[in-house]
Every structure is written in C-alpha cells, then in structure tokens.
Write an enzyme that holds these catalytic residues in place. Structure first.
Site, PDB file in Angstrom:
ATOM      1  N   GLU A  52       4.208  -6.401 -38.606  1.00 38.18           N
ATOM      2  CA  GLU A  52       4.357  -5.210 -39.453  1.00 38.18           C
ATOM      3  C   GLU A  52       5.795  -5.034 -39.919  1.00 38.18           C
ATOM      4  OE1 GLU A  52       1.563  -2.421 -40.319  1.00 38.18           O
ATOM      5  OE2 GLU A  52       1.429  -4.587 -40.613  1.00 38.18           O
ATOM      6  N   THR A  63       3.572   0.578 -50.030  1.00 31.79           N
ATOM      7  CA  THR A  63       3.870   1.233 -48.760  1.00 31.79           C
ATOM      8  C   THR A  63       5.324   1.669 -48.680  1.00 31.79           C
ATOM      9  OG1 THR A  63       2.155  -0.040 -47.641  1.00 31.79           O
ATOM     10  CG2 THR A  63       3.853   0.944 -46.257  1.00 31.79           C
TER      11      THR A  63
END
Length: 334
Positions: free
Chosen positions: A152, A205
């Site tokens: 991530e 994002t």
C-alpha cells in the site's frame, strides 16, 4: 492481533525446495475501506470484484512480471515498480532465498483501478498469498501482513491497512493502531450486505487524501468516536438499528463527496429504499449502501444506476455479502 513491522527476521523459516509447487492461482477480494465512519481504521472484504494472480516457478532466479491483463496498460511491468512483484521480492529477500528461486507472475485485474475498492490491495494480497502458497505456506497471515501494508505504501504513498487487512484476513477488521500494527476481527452479522456502485468518474486516491483537513472540530471528533464505537457495538450485538444509527461520517464524507457527482442524490435514493446507511467506499468514487439482506442491496444499486444513467454517467454495480474468508487458491484450469 498485534503484528510487528517487517523486520527481515524470517531467515529462520526453513523452505523445503522439494515441496515447492510449480504454479498456483489465487483470488483476492475487493474491500470497502473506512466502512463509512471509520476512516483508516475499519474495512471489510466483499465476494466480488477481486483480482487474480497466476504464479509460476521457473529456473532463472528472480521475480518477473510475465503479463498483466485487464489494466488497459496502466500498470508497470517493471518488477521493481509493480507492487505485486516488489512485495514478493521483499518477502523472498527476507526469507534469504531471493537468489535460489525464480518466479514469474501473471496479474489479472477483474476490478477497476482507482475505484475506491482496494484495487492495489487485492493485487498485492493475491501476490503474497500466492507466493506463500507456492512455498508450502511457511508464513501465517499475520506474518504476511507487513508486506501487504508495504505494498500500500508503494502504491499510494501511505501504508494504511484498512484495505489490505480485510483483503487478507477476510471479514470486517478494526485497525486499532499502527505502531505496532494491531488488528481486531469483528463479528459479521449474517444478513449484512453491501450494494456497491462505481460511477465512471476519476477520483485518484492521492488527490482525495489531500482534501482531508489536518484538524477537525472537537464536536465532530466526539460525534465520530461515538459512531465508530456504536458501529462496533452493533456488530457484536447483531443490532441492525444500532449499526444504522452509527454509520454516519461527519469528518471525511463532507469533503470527499464534492468529488463524486450526484453523491447526495444517490445517498437519498439508498436511504429511501431501505439502506441502513450509505457512504463512500475508500477514497471513492465508488459508493456503498449497507443493507440488511441481499434484496434491498439489489434494489438500491439498480435505482442508483438508473439515476446515474439519466445523468449521463456510466457505472458498474456489485452486490455482495461480507467475504469472511479473504484470498483463496483456485483450480488452475478453471
């Protein structure tokens, strides 16, 4: 469960090369991060969509990407830049076998990139679960988790676990803390469903995170704390009314909703048609209606799609119960 940060202390794990598989196929699920009121601390896995990794043992040492399908050419084939191969490489290095094993990877994207459904998480989890399966499962899911979090960090610059934790562990997870990573699996009410709609608009994002305020009013923080606690209590008590009352976001949603066309109209449609709650999945633009039962989720997603279509916005929809299993090995020729 408390998980230490990736430390490189896995060389004590003994890998039996005689029993390493030649190939493996793994599916890992999409996830709904934040669960509306739990920014960066709550998330759950769904049955669909998700990503697949096909992994092959080859003679030449090193980790390589053989092919990526379904990404429209957006993802890097460079093994140092692709999160799946980079995390597999990190794991093999920490096991001390990076020069003894050759791995080639096919990544099949069944879910859209930038959807707010944990696309990078599903790929990373599938890759790490696949290499562990190929090696004969020497590591627990808890030992795999720091590598998932590192994926991530590579993908979006922030090593949060509200996508990778439910993708790897399945079910609903609470991230109690990050230093060290401390996760709690929460109960899943049997009739809890998610009706997900992904409008075809772009909300990166990184951009969505940059809109978030660094400071919040105390009254909003208190409201949010109460909602998170109420949601957790509702899950333990199987109390759908308490779940519904608690799933409201007064901190993140007001800012991120600006980026999602027709958000409040979609929310009203969901609530008018029986949803327990409605909000943004991850950083968006996917939205999610939390419902009691599959039928309500089906009705809500269909009506939201009709509304979006009337406003010239294409969309995908998914209806799913909470996936309590996480990643799974699939028959290779299925």
């Amino acid at each position: 469960m408390s998980v230490d940060n990736k430390s490189g202390n896995l060389v004590h794990k003994k890998i039996d090369f005689a029993h390493i598989l030649e190939k493996v196929r793994v599916f890992a699920p999409a996830t709904v991060a934040n669960m509306i009121c739990g920014f960066d601390v709550l998330g759950f896995a769904v049955d669909e969509p998700g990503d697949e990794v096909l992994m092959y043992r080859v003679a030449e040492p090193g980790v390589r990407i053989r092919a990526i399908k379904g990404d429209a050419g957006r993802l890097p084939l460079d093994p140092q830049k692709n999160t799946v191969s980079a995390c597999v490489q990190m794991l093999l290095t920490d096991l001390g076998i990076e020069n003894e094993l050759g791995i080639e990877i096919e990544l099949i994207k069944h879910m859209p990139i930038g959807s707010g459904l944990g696309s990078s998480s599903a790929s990373t989890v599938a890759g790490l679960f696949a290499i562990n399966s190929l090696l004969g499962n020497p590591l627990s899911k808890e030992e795999l988790m720091p590598y998932c979090v590192e994926g991530e960090r590579l993908a979006c610059g922030h090593g949060h676990a509200d996508n990778v934790a439910p993708a790897l562990l399945g079910g609903i997870t609470l991230i109690r803390g990050y230093a060290p990573l401390d996760m709690v699996r929460l109960p899943v009410p049997e009739e809890l469903y998610a009706g997900i709609v992904f409008p075809q608009v772009d909300v990166p994002t990184r951009d969505a995170r940059q809109l978030i305020k660094e400071k919040v009013a105390l009254k909003d923080a208190v409201t949010q704390w109460g909602n998170i606690a109420g949601l957790v209590a509702g899950l333990f008590q199987n109390d759908y009314d308490l779940i519904s009352r608690s799933m409201h976001d007064v901190i993140i949603e007001p800012t991120r909703a600006i980026l999602i066309p027709e958000f409040y109209a979609m929310k009203q449609i969901a609530l008018d048609n029986g949803a327990l709650s409605f909000g943004i999945s991850g950083s968006g633009p996917s939205v999610v209606a939390i419902t009691r039962g599959q039928e309500v989720a089906q009705v809500v997603t269909e009506k939201i799609q009709q509304h979006l279509s009337a406003n010239d916005i294409d969309s995908f929809k998914y209806v799913s119960s909470v996936n309590i299993d996480g990643p799974k090995v699939l028959p290779f020729n299925a």
